[in-house]
Design a protein around this motif. Sequence first.
Motif, PDB file in Angstrom:
ATOM      1  N   UNK A  78       0.844  -1.200   0.000  1.00 24.07           N
ATOM      2  CA  UNK A  78       0.000   0.000   0.000  1.00 24.07           C
ATOM      3  C   UNK A  78       0.877   1.247   0.000  1.00 24.07           C
ATOM      4  N   UNK A  79       1.923   1.200   0.806  1.00 27.80           N
ATOM      5  CA  UNK A  79       2.803   2.367   0.870  1.00 27.80           C
ATOM      6  C   UNK A  79       3.546   2.565  -0.454  1.00 27.80           C
ATOM      7  N   UNK A  80       3.877   1.427  -1.070  1.00 27.88           N
ATOM      8  CA  UNK A  80       4.631   1.459  -2.320  1.00 27.88           C
ATOM      9  C   UNK A  80       3.907   2.238  -3.424  1.00 27.88           C
ATOM     10  N   UNK A  81       2.587   2.044  -3.474  1.00 24.02           N
ATOM     11  CA  UNK A  81       1.848   2.627  -4.592  1.00 24.02           C
ATOM     12  C   UNK A  81       1.374   4.053  -4.285  1.00 24.02           C
ATOM     13  N   UNK A  82       1.490   4.466  -3.008  1.00 26.60           N
ATOM     14  CA  UNK A  82       0.887   5.748  -2.609  1.00 26.60           C
ATOM     15  C   UNK A  82       1.440   6.955  -3.374  1.00 26.60           C
ATOM     16  N   UNK A  83       2.775   7.082  -3.467  1.00 21.11           N
ATOM     17  CA  UNK A  83       3.331   8.277  -4.124  1.00 21.11           C
ATOM     18  C   UNK A  83       2.904   8.360  -5.596  1.00 21.11           C
ATOM     19  N   UNK A  84       3.117   7.283  -6.388  1.00 26.06           N
ATOM     20  CA  UNK A  84       2.653   7.383  -7.786  1.00 26.06           C
ATOM     21  C   UNK A  84       1.158   7.665  -7.881  1.00 26.06           C
ATOM     22  N   UNK A  85       0.376   7.052  -7.001  1.00 29.49           N
ATOM     23  CA  UNK A  85      -1.078   7.230  -7.071  1.00 29.49           C
ATOM     24  C   UNK A  85      -1.457   8.693  -6.828  1.00 29.49           C
ATOM     25  N   UNK A  86      -0.930   9.272  -5.759  1.00 23.21           N
ATOM     26  CA  UNK A  86      -1.283  10.655  -5.436  1.00 23.21           C
ATOM     27  C   UNK A  86      -0.828  11.578  -6.560  1.00 23.21           C
ATOM     28  N   UNK A 139      -4.122   2.667 -11.401  1.00 27.84           N
ATOM     29  CA  UNK A 139      -5.348   2.169 -10.773  1.00 27.84           C
ATOM     30  C   UNK A 139      -5.416   0.652 -10.861  1.00 27.84           C
ATOM     31  N   UNK A 140      -4.920   0.105 -11.983  1.00 31.06           N
ATOM     32  CA  UNK A 140      -4.899  -1.352 -12.113  1.00 31.06           C
ATOM     33  C   UNK A 140      -3.972  -1.951 -11.044  1.00 31.06           C
ATOM     34  N   UNK A 141      -2.839  -1.285 -10.825  1.00 34.05           N
ATOM     35  CA  UNK A 141      -1.911  -1.777  -9.800  1.00 34.05           C
ATOM     36  C   UNK A 141      -2.565  -1.720  -8.408  1.00 34.05           C
ATOM     37  N   UNK A 142      -3.285  -0.608  -8.163  1.00 29.45           N
ATOM     38  CA  UNK A 142      -3.985  -0.496  -6.873  1.00 29.45           C
ATOM     39  C   UNK A 142      -4.972  -1.666  -6.753  1.00 29.45           C
ATOM     40  N   UNK A 143      -5.624  -1.967  -7.885  1.00 35.16           N
ATOM     41  CA  UNK A 143      -6.576  -3.088  -7.907  1.00 35.16           C
ATOM     42  C   UNK A 143      -5.902  -4.395  -7.503  1.00 35.16           C
TER      43      UNK A 143
END
Length: 432
Positions: free
Chosen positions: A54-62, A204-208
Amino acid sequence: MNVRNKLRSIPLYMQILSGMLLGILLGIVGLSLGAENFIDKWVAPWGELFIRLLQLIAVPLIFVTLVKGISGLKDVGKFSRLGMQTLLIYLCLITVSASFGVGMGLSVRPGALVNREIVADLQETYRSTISEKAAAAEQTQEQGPLNFLNDIVPSNIVSAASNNSSILQVIFFAILFAVAILLVPKEKSRPVVEFFDGLNEVILRMVGFIIRLAPVGVTALMAALVTDFRGDMSVFSALALYALTVALAMLVIMYAFYPLVIKLFGGKTGVGRFLRAMYPVQLFAFTTSSSAVTLPVTMKTVEEDLGVSKEVSSFVLPVGMTINMDGTSCYQAIAILFIAQVLGVDLSFSQILVVLFMTILSSIGTPGIPGGTYVILAMVLTSVGIPAEGLALIIGIDRPLDMLRTSVNVTGDAAVACIIDQNDPCRWKMKN
Ligand code: ASP
């Protein structure tokens, strides 16, 4: 149907709920067999892995969500005033909701129900993170009043992005970047905008993918939690009070705050008509837990049942779906305060203000998908100095709360569409 397909056909929230129950069971069995060490060494790491993802994807997501949300304003170049008005109203609503969440979290104090001995143990476990932050807070107090600018403006974006507690700096860079896209001639900016459109889909797919791992993560986190808390029931009563606090806050926003806003600024919309029209949309949002998926239903209702013009709804609603998350901001404030209370992290007044500020910004960066909040919360917790492991406490019971906050999120978007439309319906009509 093979086992994998059978598993896939079970809705994710049921899998997460089952994961939670399985985790509790595993924890209880571990405790009764004296196998805490086994849980600690072999089960807990899977939960930690989930939190890391979850932490890994946070920066790219934001980053990508903000750039896409703001640079999307370009499509409505003619409506720059509409854009500013919409953003301002959204910001006001998010601020009120987040402040209400802070107020609820501080007054009900659901985390205070946890047995003090357990809290002392947890403080011991997370001592290094908590004391590091306390020292940092003390240091901040000694610095000048404008020192917060240093926390917002990075001197190096790569190092800001490499540090999970520098979320504000990443947000600052993203906003600057997106505003620059808006100011560059369209033919030059088009490839960048399209790139971010595509990137957004990929992220978003990665978050999925990561959210699909939630059932396993939750099982491990819950098992570790039960052994950490030595099966103490006070944690579960605290969780129940926390869930009730969130539910109450959501109902107040939905059935008292929005009706008031509509009454004051909604012109001819009418509170009764608004609530009646929104009911099916809220139900849809409640069942899907995704404001993105609900968007077409929100649009149809707002246009057909509430008489909002297409020009207004086609701009205000998609932007709202991306950035206006009143339910989420209120929820995040309560969740952060709850976790701080359970882990025995004492927040000073200025830290509470930071929590408020962070929830306002981070709810803007939350994607409108089921469980979108987990990703962002993991990061906000770190940035306000609360161990991200605290997320384990609330993830298991998140789905029903997610359903409620998604209903609030879509209602807020619709309310703003009505307000903008009613206050100056002709001004925004397309003139080409
Ligand atoms: N599920 C929420 C939404 O789609 C986002 C969240 O708070 O998790 O609006």
